[in-house]
Design an enzyme around this catalytic site. Structure first.
Site, PDB file in Angstrom:
ATOM      1  CG  HIS A 170      -2.049  -0.990   1.103  1.00 51.07           C
ATOM      2  ND1 HIS A 170      -3.344  -0.639   0.813  1.00 51.07           N
ATOM      3  CD2 HIS A 170      -2.058  -2.341   1.210  1.00 51.07           C
ATOM      4  CE1 HIS A 170      -4.102  -1.721   0.762  1.00 51.07           C
ATOM      5  NE2 HIS A 170      -3.344  -2.775   1.004  1.00 51.07           N
ATOM      6  CG  ASP A 382       0.136   9.351   0.705  1.00 57.86           C
ATOM      7  OD1 ASP A 382       0.053   8.183   1.131  1.00 57.86           O
ATOM      8  OD2 ASP A 382      -0.532  10.291   1.164  1.00 57.86           O
TER       9      ASP A 382
HETATM   10  P1  ADQ Z   1      -3.031   6.064   4.827  1.00 60.67           P
HETATM   11  O1  ADQ Z   1      -1.660   6.595   4.980  1.00 60.67           O
HETATM   12  O2  ADQ Z   1      -3.821   5.883   6.055  1.00 60.67           O
HETATM   13  O3  ADQ Z   1      -3.051   4.698   3.994  1.00 60.67           O
HETATM   14  P2  ADQ Z   1      -4.827   7.676   2.947  1.00 60.67           P
HETATM   15  O4  ADQ Z   1      -4.870   7.009   1.631  1.00 60.67           O
HETATM   16  O5  ADQ Z   1      -4.572   9.139   2.901  1.00 60.67           O
HETATM   17  O6  ADQ Z   1      -3.743   7.139   3.883  1.00 60.67           O
HETATM   18  O7  ADQ Z   1      -6.197   7.418   3.702  1.00 60.67           O
HETATM   19  C1  ADQ Z   1      -6.504   8.031   4.908  1.00 60.67           C
HETATM   20  C2  ADQ Z   1      -7.954   7.717   5.282  1.00 60.67           C
HETATM   21  O8  ADQ Z   1      -8.210   8.280   6.565  1.00 60.67           O
HETATM   22  C3  ADQ Z   1      -8.959   8.298   4.312  1.00 60.67           C
HETATM   23  O9  ADQ Z   1      -9.900   7.324   4.005  1.00 60.67           O
HETATM   24  C4  ADQ Z   1      -9.597   9.463   5.097  1.00 60.67           C
HETATM   25  O10 ADQ Z   1     -10.969   9.650   4.828  1.00 60.67           O
HETATM   26  C5  ADQ Z   1      -9.413   9.027   6.523  1.00 60.67           C
HETATM   27  N1  ADQ Z   1      -9.283  10.215   7.400  1.00 60.67           N
HETATM   28  C6  ADQ Z   1      -8.309  11.139   7.378  1.00 60.67           C
HETATM   29  N2  ADQ Z   1      -8.526  12.092   8.299  1.00 60.67           N
HETATM   30  C7  ADQ Z   1      -9.665  11.755   8.926  1.00 60.67           C
HETATM   31  C8  ADQ Z   1     -10.419  12.322  10.007  1.00 60.67           C
HETATM   32  N3  ADQ Z   1     -10.034  13.418  10.679  1.00 60.67           N
HETATM   33  N4  ADQ Z   1     -11.537  11.687  10.399  1.00 60.67           N
HETATM   34  C9  ADQ Z   1     -11.932  10.553   9.765  1.00 60.67           C
HETATM   35  N5  ADQ Z   1     -11.270   9.976   8.769  1.00 60.67           N
HETATM   36  C10 ADQ Z   1     -10.148  10.560   8.353  1.00 60.67           C
HETATM   37  C11 ADQ Z   1      -2.136   3.851   3.295  1.00 60.67           C
HETATM   38  C12 ADQ Z   1      -1.115   4.533   2.381  1.00 60.67           C
HETATM   39  C13 ADQ Z   1      -1.833   5.393   1.352  1.00 60.67           C
HETATM   40  C14 ADQ Z   1      -2.828   4.541   0.563  1.00 60.67           C
HETATM   41  C15 ADQ Z   1      -3.741   3.767   1.515  1.00 60.67           C
HETATM   42  C16 ADQ Z   1      -4.582   2.739   0.750  1.00 60.67           C
HETATM   43  O11 ADQ Z   1      -0.221   5.324   3.149  1.00 60.67           O
HETATM   44  O12 ADQ Z   1      -0.900   5.967   0.448  1.00 60.67           O
HETATM   45  O13 ADQ Z   1      -3.629   5.388  -0.242  1.00 60.67           O
HETATM   46  O14 ADQ Z   1      -2.973   3.025   2.465  1.00 60.67           O
HETATM   47  O15 ADQ Z   1      -3.773   1.878   0.012  1.00 60.67           O
END
Ligand code: ADQ
Length: 490
Positions: A170, A382
């Site tokens: 991921h 990312d």
């Molecule tokens: P993450 O690093 O966790 O995942 P990301 O893809 O940005 O990153 O997803 C974050 C999730 O958290 C989103 O679904 C968002 O809606 C949720 N979120 C963020 N802030 C929030 C808040 N205050 N309240 C509720 N929800 C919140 C890892 C990798 C990424 C990759 C994903 C999936 O680091 O690059 O996209 O896996 O493969």
């Protein structure tokens, strides 16, 4: 996927359900992420199993019986891998999050290469592989997720257990010069090549991985140039593919149209007095570039003083890895920066930055996405970044602008219709926000509607299908060449 042939077995660090203690009672709360939404129907239809850690490390807790009710309701089995505090410290906080996480995000100076972490990583991976062996049969398809569990195929083979395995990373895969810093580099590469299919977020990640494979195993040959290729190393072969993950588009788009969410969106715009809303949403992590983003907002207000009183930057940060010292420091740094910028620019009736440090319920988050004029998604690095896609899906008015870091995996798919920036270039980000502020409605609509079309078609269900098709299909012709130039640019 060939019908009726195999069960799907998902293996990840955490189960799609978390154990929570409420008073004296333990309860099971279902996970709500896109991955769970997309995989649940496949697991249900095929009588599948999800194997992972429950989040509880109390040895006296009967986790299996607690999960039974959840399994019955979800329609697929959950199998837990019990971990001790010591194991969580070494394998999870240590090797996974103090070595692989920073290194693979190009932040090698944050790595702590402690040899004890490595041993713990291997021990826990072995424990997981034992559970996989115990709860699966040769007919099952084993889909392993992420950097915590790179050694699954390796250990299954060393136990003499034959399974068809796929692995999806991921997070990004770094360039060879960065990967080479890892003291256990050869073991990690070797373990990855033991899977039958290795999946990455972008073509660039896959290219980096293939270069590392060829460095350590010069005899390996690559066949094909499409989204999925075959790598032959002597008598052994495996596949490597680019599978950009996505979201459940309809879930976000439908929520944005629900009456109460529409009202909430309207109320947000009213409360912010029709100023343009610039939105940041992240897990509080040093890879997400939050301090740099706040400094870019400062730069924006200095460079373009006419925007004072006409914008609000709303940063929503969900707490993450709060027990880790580095994350506490990051939180303090952000608190300080927000205070400084607000102290420098605010005037009666206007505070430039609104900062929320908490997890938001889905409907509230979607209201912010729908209300925001500009999404500022500027991670330093990312794997994909789902916030960029969630913003587009929920922006049903199609008037928002996506400003996106060129170092997010999402840039490979979205670069033609998003405004790409270098998150380290504060002046560049400030200029991009200023331009987006002045973009006319027709132009914004054109770009956003293209972005939404892209996220709608290449959604999370498409992602699951493409990975499983690559895992099961025998024929490379099923994976025609894709526009590599578009992807390699990132
Ligand atoms: P993450 O690093 O966790 O995942 P990301 O893809 O940005 O990153 O997803 C974050 C999730 O958290 C989103 O679904 C968002 O809606 C949720 N979120 C963020 N802030 C929030 C808040 N205050 N309240 C509720 N929800 C919140 C890892 C990798 C990424 C990759 C994903 C999936 O680091 O690059 O996209 O896996 O493969």
């Amino acid at each position: 996927m060939e019908p009726g042939l195999r069960r799907l077995i998902v293996v990840s660090n955490r189960l799609p359900a978390a154990l929570k203690k409420e008073g004296d009672q333990w309860t099971v709360k279902p996970g709500a992420g896109g991955l769970v939404t997309a995989l649940a129907p496949v697991l249900r239809n095929r009588g599948g199993v999800w194997i992972g850690w429950s989040g509880a490390s109390d040895p006296n807790l009967d986790v299996e019986s607690l999960l039974e009710g959840f399994s019955a309701e979800a329609g697929y089995e959950l199998r837990t891998v019990p971990l001790t505090q010591e194991e969580i410290k070494g394998y999870y906080f240590g090797f996974s999050n103090e070595i692989i996480w920073p290194l693979f995000h190009d932040l090698q100076t944050r790595c702590r290469f402690d040899p004890q972490y490595w041993q713990s990583y291997l021990d826990v991976n072995f424990k997981f592989a034992e559970q996989v062996a115990r709860h699966t049969s040769a007919d099952d398809y084993i889909w392993v997720h992420d950097y915590h569990l790179i050694h699954q195929a390796f250990f299954l083979k060393s136990m003499g257990v034959k399974r068809n395995t796929g692995f999806f990373l991921h997070i990004p895969f770094p360039t060879p010069d960065i990967f080479m810093k890892l003291p256990w580099r050869w073991k990690i590469i070797q373990a990855m090549t033991e899977f039958d299919l290795v999946g990455f977020q972008t073509m660039q990640d896959r290219a980096n991985f293939i270069r590392c494979v060829q460095h350590f195993m010069p005899e390996c040959e690559v066949e094909g140039d499409g989204a999925v290729i075959t790598v032959r190393c002597g008598t052994r072969e495996f596949r490597a593919g680019a599978f950009p993950i996505s979201i459940d588009f309809n879930q976000f788009a439908d929520l944005a149209q629900r009456e109460d969410v529409v009202q909430r969106t309207f109320a947000l715009r009213e409360a912010l007095k029709h100023r343009k809303i610039i939105l940041g949403v992240d897990r509080l992590d040093y890879t997400k570039g939050i301090p740099e983003r706040i400094l870019a907002i400062r730069q924006l207000l200095k460079r373009f003083p006419d925007l004072k009183g006409r914008i609000n930057f709303v940063q929503i940060a969900v707490p993450s890895r709060e027990d880790v010292e580095e994350y506490k420091e990051l939180r303090d740094e952000i608190d300080l920066l927000v205070g400084r910028v607000n102290g420098e620019f605010s005037f009666p009736g206007w505070v430039p930055i609104h900062y929320h440090y908490r997890s938001f319920p889905h409907d509230e988050l979607v209201a912010y996405y729908a209300a925001a004029d500009i999404a500022l998604v500027t991670p330093l690095r990312d794997g994909m970044n789902l916030v960029a896609k969630e913003y587009c899906a929920a922006n049903i008015s199609e008037t928002g602008v996506l400003i996106l870091s060129e170092f997010a995996g999402a840039a490979a798919q979205m670069q033609d219709h998003a405004y790409l920036v270098n998150p380290y270039d504060l002046e560049g980000v400030a200029r991009a926000v200023n331009r987006a502020f002045h973009w006319d409605k027709r132009e914004r609509k054109e770009m956003m509607s293209e972005l939404r079309q892209q996220v709608r078609s290449d959604n999370i269900f498409w992602w699951v299908d493409s990975f499983l098709q690559a895992g099961f299909s025998k024929n490379l012709d099923d994976f025609p060449p894709i526009d590599t130039v578009r992807f390699e640019k990132v």
